[in-house]
Design an enzyme around this catalytic site. Sequence first.
Site, mmCIF file in Angstrom:
data_model
loop_
_atom_site.group_PDB
_atom_site.id
_atom_site.type_symbol
_atom_site.label_atom_id
_atom_site.label_comp_id
_atom_site.label_asym_id
_atom_site.label_seq_id
_atom_site.Cartn_x
_atom_site.Cartn_y
_atom_site.Cartn_z
ATOM 1 N N ASP B 176 -46.367 22.994 9.696
ATOM 2 C CA ASP B 176 -44.970 22.717 10.038
ATOM 3 C C ASP B 176 -44.889 22.454 11.540
ATOM 4 O OD1 ASP B 176 -42.083 23.217 8.596
ATOM 5 O OD2 ASP B 176 -42.001 23.617 10.758
ATOM 6 N N ILE B 177 -44.205 21.393 11.906
ATOM 7 C CA ILE B 177 -44.068 21.076 13.332
ATOM 8 C C ILE B 177 -43.006 21.997 13.942
ATOM 9 C CG2 ILE B 177 -43.494 19.271 15.004
ATOM 10 C CD1 ILE B 177 -44.429 17.230 12.854
ATOM 11 N N ASN B 184 -35.562 15.657 17.461
ATOM 12 C CA ASN B 184 -34.551 14.770 16.886
ATOM 13 C C ASN B 184 -33.267 14.795 17.693
ATOM 14 O OD1 ASN B 184 -35.677 13.401 14.751
ATOM 15 N ND2 ASN B 184 -35.326 15.059 13.288
ATOM 16 N N ASP B 193 -39.286 10.307 14.077
ATOM 17 C CA ASP B 193 -40.138 9.540 13.164
ATOM 18 C C ASP B 193 -41.485 9.255 13.818
ATOM 19 O OD1 ASP B 193 -38.125 9.602 11.363
ATOM 20 O OD2 ASP B 193 -37.534 7.492 11.547
ATOM 21 N N GLU B 219 -40.452 18.033 8.057
ATOM 22 C CA GLU B 219 -41.542 18.083 9.022
ATOM 23 C C GLU B 219 -42.669 18.981 8.508
ATOM 24 O OE1 GLU B 219 -38.532 19.359 9.322
ATOM 25 O OE2 GLU B 219 -38.485 21.228 10.473
#
Lengths: 212, 299, 127
Positions: B176-177, B184, B193, B219
Amino acid sequence: MEPNLNDIFSSDEKDILQEIMNIAFGNATADLAQVIDIYVVLSVPNIKVIDIGDLPHYIKQNIPSSENTSILQQKFWGEFRGSGILVFPQTSGKDIAGILDDQFSDDGFTLHRQKTEILLEIGNILIGACVGKVSELLGTFVTYSPPHLIVDDSEGHNNLINSFEENQTAIVMKTIFEFENKNINGFLMILTDNESIDWLRHALQNFMESYE
Amino acid sequence: MIFEQIFNMVNVGIVILDRDLNVRQWNRWMETHSKISGNEIIGKSIFHFFPSLDAPWFKRNCKSVLAFGNFSFLSQKLHKYCFPLKPVNTFGIKFDHMQQNCTMGPLRDQTNVVEYIFLMVHDVTEVAAYEQKLIEMNIKDALTGVYNRRYFESRIEEEFERHKRYKRSFSIIMQDIDYFKKINDTYGHQAGDFILKSFSTSVMSRIRAVDIFARYGGEEFCCMLPETELVSALSVAEDIRKRIEHTTFEFKNTPLNITISQGVSEMKPDTSCAESLLKKADDALYEAKRSGRNRVLNK
Amino acid sequence: MVKVILIVDDSPIARKMLKNSIIKYKEFDIIEAVNGQDGVDKYTANKPDLTFMDLTMPVMNGYEALQKIKEIDKDSLVIVLTADIQPKSLASVMALGAFTVIKKPAKPESIQTIIEKAELKLKAMRG
């Protein structure tokens, strides 16, 4: 009322048809061994008449477990015309692929598609062998449409029925086949169209005349 | 006969073989696409020019035409092609060879005996390419080009079955980022993106070809490592973590740095189903997040 | 000389076809049996010079009937008729002592050829 073979053929014609089937399926067995290098045992064919509407019921009656069956249909055309139908109980892809000694890549994703294609190829050969030999004995030849798989559910069954004319009676010639040492068996039926019944009666007499 | 021209006018390859599989007819289409002239090939064995046809599948189908008067339908889906020919239009087409559907059938003499085999070759390269594209769309994530969740789940089920049969170990990594929402919100969705794509590329360059890497959602990513025990999986994950931590991704002249949290789990004999394996990795990932992010934990 | 011929086949049509092919060639006393057991019984009762034997039959199949007939008379000439003619089945039938094997459907000409061969063989055996 159940349609009856006796309404369509005289007892002599019935015997001729049975003997032609015996010879044709025997010849097919012998030649199949040459073509696919496997001994395919074909049982003595059984001939009966059914209403097309009863076909799914008839198929169900003839397979031990009706789950996950692969049904394959191939139409043939000519003076002798109808459908070859092959019913395969579901077996693993590897068993099916094992019938043909080809190398196939097993990348998981394409295996399922290949299994279908292999089924179609085996079906094409089996149906062609039996229909081809019957045609040969009856002094004619047929052409074929590509075989296709019928999904074994009510919609698939409807499609199968709809591919015939309504209220048609069909002569069913059934044989049980088994690939020796492969533990794969199923049954094969040749169904004739209404239109070819007159021709068939004629061809049976011609066949017999050549021995008189 | 004027009508005989059809043989050379149709956009289909036509070949006629005799019972010994020598070429008897070779139409213009075949000449054009194979660069072999009729004069060269007629009278000679087809295998002399196309040794790849000297295989069980081809000979089996020839035999069934000769023995039964059968028609054979050699589909592109199973065989790809009969004749190794160049694709006509290479624009946007990934195939090395023209994809073909071939039909075989009998030609008979006056007494109905099969004397020759005809072969018709149809070019289906464009259809096959289109189909391949559809398949890819179905199994891949549109944004990142890595596998999608549905495909990942079907593959993990397969791997689970394989484990039951062959007792081969495999591990999965959930990734997971960290603070993705911030990227964002601060730099816009385009930047987000870009990060998803860059992250995917970076992971892809680290893992093996047999590993299955997928975007699990948002993500969150997932990686399945076949034939890999926990220790090795942890070191792969740690490697990826460091790599991402030390990479500066540049989006429209803006340097972006990210970190990732990862949870790892290994398939064990007592793991009841594929789902519970995923759950364990997910729990570990949750722990990694909770205990400060930018780290690898296992369960 | 061949005088009496026994035909063993469960199919009335197959018997008729064969009979017609034989008669086309020459007149013989033809006896018919409808399965392997019937064939063995009629063989014992009539001692035919030549026997035509189908393989797939109810009650007793052709293999067994062939074996029994050879036990009764090791010099008996039994011609096996089968649609499924391939090396494997051919070898087993020949091992049981069949005179020869003919593929079904048998053409009248090949039936005549085979009877001629059998007559030569009988001549040689009986002197």
